[in-house]
Motif scaffolding. Sequence first.
Motif, PDB file in Angstrom:
ATOM      1  N   PHE A   1      46.552  -2.807 -13.976  1.00 12.35           N
ATOM      2  CA  PHE A   1      47.821  -2.397 -14.690  1.00 12.35           C
ATOM      3  C   PHE A   1      47.415  -1.566 -15.859  1.00 12.35           C
ATOM      4  CE2 PHE A   1      50.304  -5.497 -12.233  1.00 12.35           C
ATOM      5  CZ  PHE A   1      51.401  -4.745 -11.978  1.00 12.35           C
ATOM      6  N   ASN A   2      46.200  -1.939 -16.672  1.00 13.64           N
ATOM      7  CA  ASN A   2      45.956  -1.155 -17.615  1.00 13.64           C
ATOM      8  C   ASN A   2      45.406   0.038 -17.305  1.00 13.64           C
ATOM      9  OD1 ASN A   2      44.439  -0.399 -20.050  1.00 13.64           O
ATOM     10  ND2 ASN A   2      43.851  -2.326 -20.754  1.00 13.64           N
TER      11      ASN A   2
ATOM     12  N   SER B   1      39.036 -21.782 -13.480  1.00 13.61           N
ATOM     13  CA  SER B   1      37.689 -21.336 -12.789  1.00 13.61           C
ATOM     14  C   SER B   1      37.380 -20.052 -12.787  1.00 13.61           C
ATOM     15  CB  SER B   1      37.727 -22.208 -11.263  1.00 13.61           C
ATOM     16  OG  SER B   1      38.148 -23.415 -11.331  1.00 13.61           O
ATOM     17  N   LYS B   2      36.040 -19.780 -12.767  1.00 16.61           N
ATOM     18  CA  LYS B   2      35.651 -18.464 -12.773  1.00 16.61           C
ATOM     19  C   LYS B   2      36.224 -17.594 -11.688  1.00 16.61           C
ATOM     20  CE  LYS B   2      31.299 -15.568 -13.096  1.00 16.61           C
ATOM     21  NZ  LYS B   2      29.876 -15.607 -12.995  1.00 16.61           N
ATOM     22  N   ALA B   3      36.202 -17.866 -10.555  1.00 18.56           N
ATOM     23  CA  ALA B   3      36.789 -17.029  -9.519  1.00 18.56           C
ATOM     24  C   ALA B   3      38.319 -16.756  -9.573  1.00 18.56           C
ATOM     25  CB  ALA B   3      36.458 -17.717  -7.985  1.00 18.56           C
ATOM     26  N   PRO B   4      39.332 -17.761  -9.674  1.00 22.42           N
ATOM     27  CA  PRO B   4      40.851 -17.228  -9.850  1.00 22.42           C
ATOM     28  C   PRO B   4      40.740 -16.557 -11.323  1.00 22.42           C
ATOM     29  CG  PRO B   4      40.578 -19.708 -10.104  1.00 22.42           C
ATOM     30  CD  PRO B   4      38.985 -19.226  -9.644  1.00 22.42           C
ATOM     31  N   ARG B   5      40.121 -16.803 -12.302  1.00 17.58           N
ATOM     32  CA  ARG B   5      40.157 -16.146 -13.543  1.00 17.58           C
ATOM     33  C   ARG B   5      39.722 -14.704 -13.202  1.00 17.58           C
ATOM     34  NH1 ARG B   5      37.224 -19.004 -16.445  1.00 17.58           N
ATOM     35  NH2 ARG B   5      35.188 -17.473 -16.681  1.00 17.58           N
ATOM     36  N   THR B   6      38.648 -14.531 -12.347  1.00 16.95           N
ATOM     37  CA  THR B   6      38.262 -13.232 -12.395  1.00 16.95           C
ATOM     38  C   THR B   6      39.493 -12.168 -11.332  1.00 16.95           C
ATOM     39  OG1 THR B   6      36.121 -13.705 -12.295  1.00 16.95           O
ATOM     40  CG2 THR B   6      36.508 -11.539 -11.244  1.00 16.95           C
ATOM     41  N   ALA B   7      39.989 -12.965 -10.524  1.00 21.09           N
ATOM     42  CA  ALA B   7      40.940 -12.254  -9.542  1.00 21.09           C
ATOM     43  C   ALA B   7      42.149 -11.874 -10.556  1.00 21.09           C
ATOM     44  CB  ALA B   7      41.284 -13.111  -8.667  1.00 21.09           C
ATOM     45  N   VAL B   8      42.478 -12.717 -11.564  1.00 18.78           N
ATOM     46  CA  VAL B   8      43.587 -12.319 -12.367  1.00 18.78           C
ATOM     47  C   VAL B   8      43.190 -11.266 -13.417  1.00 18.78           C
ATOM     48  CG1 VAL B   8      45.202 -13.405 -14.245  1.00 18.78           C
ATOM     49  CG2 VAL B   8      44.596 -14.786 -12.372  1.00 18.78           C
ATOM     50  N   PHE B   9      42.039 -11.309 -13.973  1.00 17.35           N
ATOM     51  CA  PHE B   9      41.575 -10.274 -14.621  1.00 17.35           C
ATOM     52  C   PHE B   9      41.464  -8.912 -14.218  1.00 17.35           C
ATOM     53  CE2 PHE B   9      39.004 -13.252 -17.989  1.00 17.35           C
ATOM     54  CZ  PHE B   9      40.302 -13.619 -18.500  1.00 17.35           C
ATOM     55  N   ARG B  10      41.330  -8.700 -12.757  1.00 16.14           N
ATOM     56  CA  ARG B  10      41.197  -7.581 -11.840  1.00 16.14           C
ATOM     57  C   ARG B  10      42.626  -7.069 -11.861  1.00 16.14           C
ATOM     58  NH1 ARG B  10      36.993  -6.601  -7.955  1.00 16.14           N
ATOM     59  NH2 ARG B  10      38.697  -5.438  -6.846  1.00 16.14           N
ATOM     60  N   LEU B  11      43.427  -7.809 -11.841  1.00 17.28           N
ATOM     61  CA  LEU B  11      45.047  -7.420 -11.633  1.00 17.28           C
ATOM     62  C   LEU B  11      45.471  -6.676 -13.145  1.00 17.28           C
ATOM     63  CD1 LEU B  11      47.258  -7.334  -9.648  1.00 17.28           C
ATOM     64  CD2 LEU B  11      48.115  -9.459 -10.455  1.00 17.28           C
ATOM     65  N   CYS B  12      44.872  -7.696 -13.912  1.00 21.55           N
ATOM     66  CA  CYS B  12      45.382  -7.206 -15.366  1.00 21.55           C
ATOM     67  C   CYS B  12      44.804  -5.505 -15.736  1.00 21.55           C
ATOM     68  CB  CYS B  12      44.972  -8.140 -16.463  1.00 21.55           C
ATOM     69  SG  CYS B  12      45.666  -9.599 -16.214  1.00 21.55           S
ATOM     70  N   VAL B  13      43.383  -5.408 -15.034  1.00 23.47           N
ATOM     71  CA  VAL B  13      42.751  -4.198 -15.388  1.00 23.47           C
ATOM     72  C   VAL B  13      43.482  -3.123 -14.712  1.00 23.47           C
ATOM     73  CG1 VAL B  13      40.485  -3.073 -14.967  1.00 23.47           C
ATOM     74  CG2 VAL B  13      40.679  -5.394 -16.101  1.00 23.47           C
TER      75      VAL B  13
ATOM     76  N   HIS C   1      53.142  -7.117  -3.543  1.00 20.70           N
ATOM     77  CA  HIS C   1      52.976  -6.310  -2.503  1.00 20.70           C
ATOM     78  C   HIS C   1      53.312  -4.769  -2.950  1.00 20.70           C
ATOM     79  CE1 HIS C   1      51.361  -8.964   0.575  1.00 20.70           C
ATOM     80  NE2 HIS C   1      52.695  -9.834   0.232  1.00 20.70           N
ATOM     81  N   LEU C   2      54.448  -4.630  -3.800  1.00 16.59           N
ATOM     82  CA  LEU C   2      54.625  -3.517  -4.350  1.00 16.59           C
ATOM     83  C   LEU C   2      53.472  -2.837  -5.160  1.00 16.59           C
ATOM     84  CD1 LEU C   2      58.693  -3.584  -5.272  1.00 16.59           C
ATOM     85  CD2 LEU C   2      57.291  -2.200  -3.784  1.00 16.59           C
ATOM     86  N   THR C   3      52.513  -3.602  -5.999  1.00 17.51           N
ATOM     87  CA  THR C   3      51.396  -3.050  -6.518  1.00 17.51           C
ATOM     88  C   THR C   3      50.771  -2.207  -5.888  1.00 17.51           C
ATOM     89  OG1 THR C   3      50.193  -5.011  -6.275  1.00 17.51           O
ATOM     90  CG2 THR C   3      51.234  -5.074  -8.183  1.00 17.51           C
ATOM     91  N   ILE C   4      50.633  -2.323  -4.518  1.00 16.31           N
ATOM     92  CA  ILE C   4      49.794  -1.374  -3.560  1.00 16.31           C
ATOM     93  C   ILE C   4      50.244   0.079  -3.745  1.00 16.31           C
ATOM     94  CG2 ILE C   4      48.992  -0.914  -1.237  1.00 16.31           C
ATOM     95  CD1 ILE C   4      49.169  -3.973  -0.736  1.00 16.31           C
TER      96      ILE C   4
ATOM     97  N   LEU D   1      41.380   3.089  -7.677  1.00 14.30           N
ATOM     98  CA  LEU D   1      42.268   1.927  -7.935  1.00 14.30           C
ATOM     99  C   LEU D   1      43.213   1.492  -6.582  1.00 14.30           C
ATOM    100  CD1 LEU D   1      43.836   2.650 -11.368  1.00 14.30           C
ATOM    101  CD2 LEU D   1      42.120   0.893 -10.835  1.00 14.30           C
ATOM    102  N   GLU D   2      43.497   2.346  -5.839  1.00 11.76           N
ATOM    103  CA  GLU D   2      44.104   2.050  -4.598  1.00 11.76           C
ATOM    104  C   GLU D   2      43.323   1.115  -3.936  1.00 11.76           C
ATOM    105  OE1 GLU D   2      46.479   5.208  -2.653  1.00 11.76           O
ATOM    106  OE2 GLU D   2      45.650   6.398  -4.230  1.00 11.76           O
ATOM    107  N   GLU D   3      42.233   1.434  -3.548  1.00 14.84           N
ATOM    108  CA  GLU D   3      41.437   0.532  -2.814  1.00 14.84           C
ATOM    109  C   GLU D   3      40.906  -0.929  -3.453  1.00 14.84           C
ATOM    110  OE1 GLU D   3      37.523   2.932  -2.240  1.00 14.84           O
ATOM    111  OE2 GLU D   3      38.606   4.263  -1.209  1.00 14.84           O
ATOM    112  N   GLU D   4      40.858  -0.740  -4.942  1.00 20.48           N
ATOM    113  CA  GLU D   4      40.459  -2.050  -5.527  1.00 20.48           C
ATOM    114  C   GLU D   4      41.779  -2.852  -5.610  1.00 20.48           C
ATOM    115  OE1 GLU D   4      38.952  -0.879  -9.358  1.00 20.48           O
ATOM    116  OE2 GLU D   4      37.022  -0.324  -8.594  1.00 20.48           O
ATOM    117  N   ILE D   5      42.812  -2.499  -5.625  1.00 25.41           N
ATOM    118  CA  ILE D   5      43.848  -3.378  -5.655  1.00 25.41           C
ATOM    119  C   ILE D   5      44.041  -4.060  -4.457  1.00 25.41           C
ATOM    120  CG2 ILE D   5      45.440  -1.718  -5.007  1.00 25.41           C
ATOM    121  CD1 ILE D   5      46.466  -4.588  -7.465  1.00 25.41           C
ATOM    122  N   VAL D   6      43.884  -3.482  -3.291  1.00 26.88           N
ATOM    123  CA  VAL D   6      43.844  -4.473  -2.051  1.00 26.88           C
ATOM    124  C   VAL D   6      42.690  -5.526  -1.956  1.00 26.88           C
ATOM    125  CG1 VAL D   6      43.554  -4.202   0.390  1.00 26.88           C
ATOM    126  CG2 VAL D   6      44.584  -2.190  -0.730  1.00 26.88           C
TER     127      VAL D   6
END
Length: 565
Positions: free
Chosen positions: A409-410, A395-407, A450-453, A425-430
């Motif tokens: 790390f990139n 679905s678009k919404a969960p796919r977008t959330a996964v893509f944001r996490l990939c971006v 949670h360590l990604t924060i 990035l610190e604000e966006e990862i939250v």
Amino acid sequence: MFKFKASFSITDSAFDSMMQMIRDMLPDDNTLPESFYLTKKIFKTLELRYEKIHACANDCCLFRNDLEHATKCPKCGASRWKVSKNETGIKNGVPTKVLRYFPVIPRLRRMFAIGEIAEQVRWHSTNKSIDGKLRHPVDSLAWDSINRRWPSFASDPHNMRFGLSTDGFNPFQDRSSYSCWPVILASYNLPPWLCMSKESLMLTLLIPGPRQPSNDIDIYLAPLIDDMKLLWKDGIEIGYHIVASLPIWDIDDFLLQITDCASKKCLLVRHNVDVIHVEKNVCESIFGTLLNQKGKTKDGLKSRKDLEEMQIRRDLHPQKRGNRLYLPTTPHTLSKTEKQFFCRRLYNLKLPDGYGSNIANCVSLADCKLIGLKSHDCHVLMQQLSVVALKDLLSKAPRTAVFRLCVFFNELCQKVVDRNKLEKLEEEIVETLCMLERFFPPSFFDIMIHLTIDLGREARLCGPVQYRWMYPFERYMKVIKGYVKSRARPEGCIAERYIVEECALLCSKYIKKADDIGSRNARNEEFESSLLLEGRPISKGHPIDLSFELLQVAHRYVLFNVEDV
């Protein structure tokens, strides 16, 4: 000849035979050493050696200083010497454990004795970025805070700043549980192209197995800490300079007490979270859950019962039909058809030479799951391949959330990063984790998620992650793993081979046109030509006709991604 032995892993007996053959070819009054033993005696003047320090079998203490002549551990009472298996007596003179310490001070003296390296050590004093971008630890806030806290230390560019790293590895080629722990120093004074290279990494301690030291690792760090204290308080005289040193942080998979030669409160970041292992665990959690892979997924019956007990997301609660429980479909899991599309895309993917491993070897088309992913496979999958593999799936919404996490790390792993972008990035990862909470179950959010924060904050304070992750150290461990030729004495094999390579590398610096140990030509050097594109072709070329839409896409990509345009 010493360099030849180090480069091609020639055994001592083979080296002796080769030296004897060469001596027979030379005049009778030649001074060529007869054996490897006599050759090593020549290199003793370089003071590149290692110390053997006996240790308690239970990792309680080192038999040094006041305990140098003790025969039993004062804490647990274990014998210092090995107990014979065939007899009831104790083998005096044969220690149960031996720590091998490679002293830092004589190695620093030899390093500064080479003019080329002595000049490279001062690189950080004249190459600090002035555009606000982070390219090296010298551009970080942690570096600046040390300069403000100790201005006398910062005034001399020869003073060394180290990063300390350690991790366990199996020195054998099988799946035994033996664990050996090298402690390695990285010199951050050097320029980026040398900072994390194999030749610049300094092996200081070799903690013996077969067990990992765990929380008792500080016992084994005592010799290194003593030298670091001496370097910090008194320094060492090298020519006209008094050189001091300071470990500014450590890099490993667990919290490590680096040293107390500086106050704990004076260092902004004392321990760096290893990005590659966080990324690997996050990758396995995401794709294991998307594929509903047994043993990897964070969604299951227990997770659904947690939702039921928390009285949230009632549409996902387990449903009882007769004597069976059924789990409703979730928005964060691919359907059977989508799993087949996802795995087929990865299986058919062709990557440029040297870009990554063959990802098809990690894809099971029959079971629709990923197996045997290494750290770099997860690195490439998260940052580059996930966008291709998950296109139009989920679905678009969960796919977008996964893509944001990939971006995330990139952006985090770029070689040049903007400090202002890191704050964003610190604000966006939250926000990204909040988006993931809308679709993924609570069991998905373990400590690694949670360590990604903290990763964005560490990059902002300490600089690019390329100087703080475990890739160069794990590659180095792969190299020293090849030094082991005897299962009975793995640490001894590593120590002796390391000394040989270190001596040969030092001598090669004084010989013109001499290659360093382990140096090799570029992988695709034979393809350097004005008529050929850079890199190795992955298959035979076929002419194709691009449609107008594809030409527009290519034109847009060039405009947005090529700086010269």
